[in-house]
Design a protein around this motif. Structure first.
Motif, short mmCIF file in Angstrom:
data_model
loop_
_atom_site.label_atom_id
_atom_site.label_comp_id
_atom_site.label_asym_id
_atom_site.label_seq_id
_atom_site.Cartn_x
_atom_site.Cartn_y
_atom_site.Cartn_z
N UNK A 89 -6.83 37.60 -20.83
CA UNK A 89 -7.51 38.73 -20.23
C UNK A 89 -6.89 39.98 -20.84
N UNK A 90 -7.69 40.86 -21.44
CA UNK A 90 -7.13 41.97 -22.21
C UNK A 90 -6.04 42.79 -21.51
N UNK A 91 -6.30 43.28 -20.32
CA UNK A 91 -5.29 44.13 -19.68
C UNK A 91 -4.01 43.36 -19.40
N UNK A 92 -4.12 42.13 -18.96
CA UNK A 92 -2.93 41.32 -18.69
C UNK A 92 -2.16 41.02 -19.97
N UNK A 93 -2.88 40.67 -21.02
CA UNK A 93 -2.22 40.36 -22.29
C UNK A 93 -1.52 41.58 -22.87
N UNK A 94 -2.11 42.75 -22.72
CA UNK A 94 -1.49 43.99 -23.20
C UNK A 94 -0.18 44.24 -22.46
N UNK A 95 -0.22 44.10 -21.16
CA UNK A 95 0.99 44.34 -20.36
C UNK A 95 2.06 43.29 -20.62
N UNK A 96 1.65 42.04 -20.80
CA UNK A 96 2.61 40.98 -21.12
C UNK A 96 3.27 41.25 -22.47
N UNK A 97 2.45 41.63 -23.46
CA UNK A 97 2.99 41.94 -24.78
C UNK A 97 4.00 43.07 -24.69
N UNK A 98 3.64 44.12 -23.96
CA UNK A 98 4.52 45.28 -23.81
C UNK A 98 5.86 44.86 -23.21
N UNK A 99 5.82 44.01 -22.22
CA UNK A 99 7.05 43.54 -21.57
C UNK A 99 7.88 42.67 -22.52
N UNK A 100 7.23 41.77 -23.21
CA UNK A 100 7.93 40.84 -24.12
C UNK A 100 8.60 41.55 -25.29
N UNK A 101 8.01 42.66 -25.75
CA UNK A 101 8.49 43.33 -26.96
C UNK A 101 9.23 44.64 -26.68
N UNK A 102 9.52 44.93 -25.43
CA UNK A 102 10.26 46.15 -25.11
C UNK A 102 9.54 47.41 -25.52
N UNK A 103 8.24 47.42 -25.33
CA UNK A 103 7.42 48.57 -25.70
C UNK A 103 7.79 49.76 -24.81
N UNK A 104 7.90 50.95 -25.42
CA UNK A 104 8.27 52.17 -24.69
C UNK A 104 7.05 53.00 -24.29
N UNK A 105 5.94 52.83 -25.00
CA UNK A 105 4.73 53.63 -24.76
C UNK A 105 3.52 52.82 -25.21
N UNK A 106 2.47 52.86 -24.41
CA UNK A 106 1.19 52.27 -24.79
C UNK A 106 0.22 53.43 -25.04
#
Length: 147
Positions: A89-106
């Motif tokens: 699911x796009x929104x969930x996958x985006x948030x999971x990716x951000x968490x997994x990769x230590x993203x600082x900004x989307x």
């Protein structure tokens, strides 16, 4: 301030406007640009058994092209780029990716749907990301209307 910036793409023309804002932020911070395309599992699940695999493969190809385009544009500015194509699911996958990769900004694009369109599509990916993100989200409205 930002070391890793996620710029999700759906392969549409909206990405041009999103990159016009996201890439300068990445340049200013010497950040790595992460580009993510999500093959929407709801779309592939709705396909028939006969067309499902072909549809999924087609969407994955589209996704690889979309993230390669973002990486190419980042590279032209001397920025490091990381790409990924995922199913979910796009929104969930985006948030999971951000968490997994230590993203600082989307940095995510939206086309600004009418209230009727929002009801028909149960909201937008960008709205769900904003509502559920634990990090800053920069939303870029595409004034051209493409999505």
């Amino acid at each position: 301030m930002y070391d890793d910036i996620l710029i999700p793409t759906d392969g549409s023309e909206t990405i041009s406007e999103t990159l016009a804002h996201g890439l300068p932020i990445a340049e200013h911070n010497d950040a790595t640009v992460h580009s993510l395309y999500v093959v929407d599992s709801r779309v592939t699940a709705a396909a028939t058994d006969e067309t499902g695999p072909e549809l999924e493969a087609s969407l994955e190809d589209e996704g690889r092209e979309a993230v390669a385009d973002v990486a190419d544009r980042a590279d032209r500015r001397g920025l490091e780029a990381v790409t990924d194509v995922r199913k979910g699911t796009p929104s969930k996958a985006i948030l999971e990716y951000a968490d997994e990769h230590g993203i600082d900004l989307i940095v995510i694009g939206t086309r600004g749907k009418s209230p009727r369109e929002k009801i028909a599509s149960l909201g937008s990916v960008s709205e769900r990301v904003v509502d559920n993100a634990e990090i800053p989200v920069f939303v870029v409205r595409d004034v051209g209307g493409a999505d």
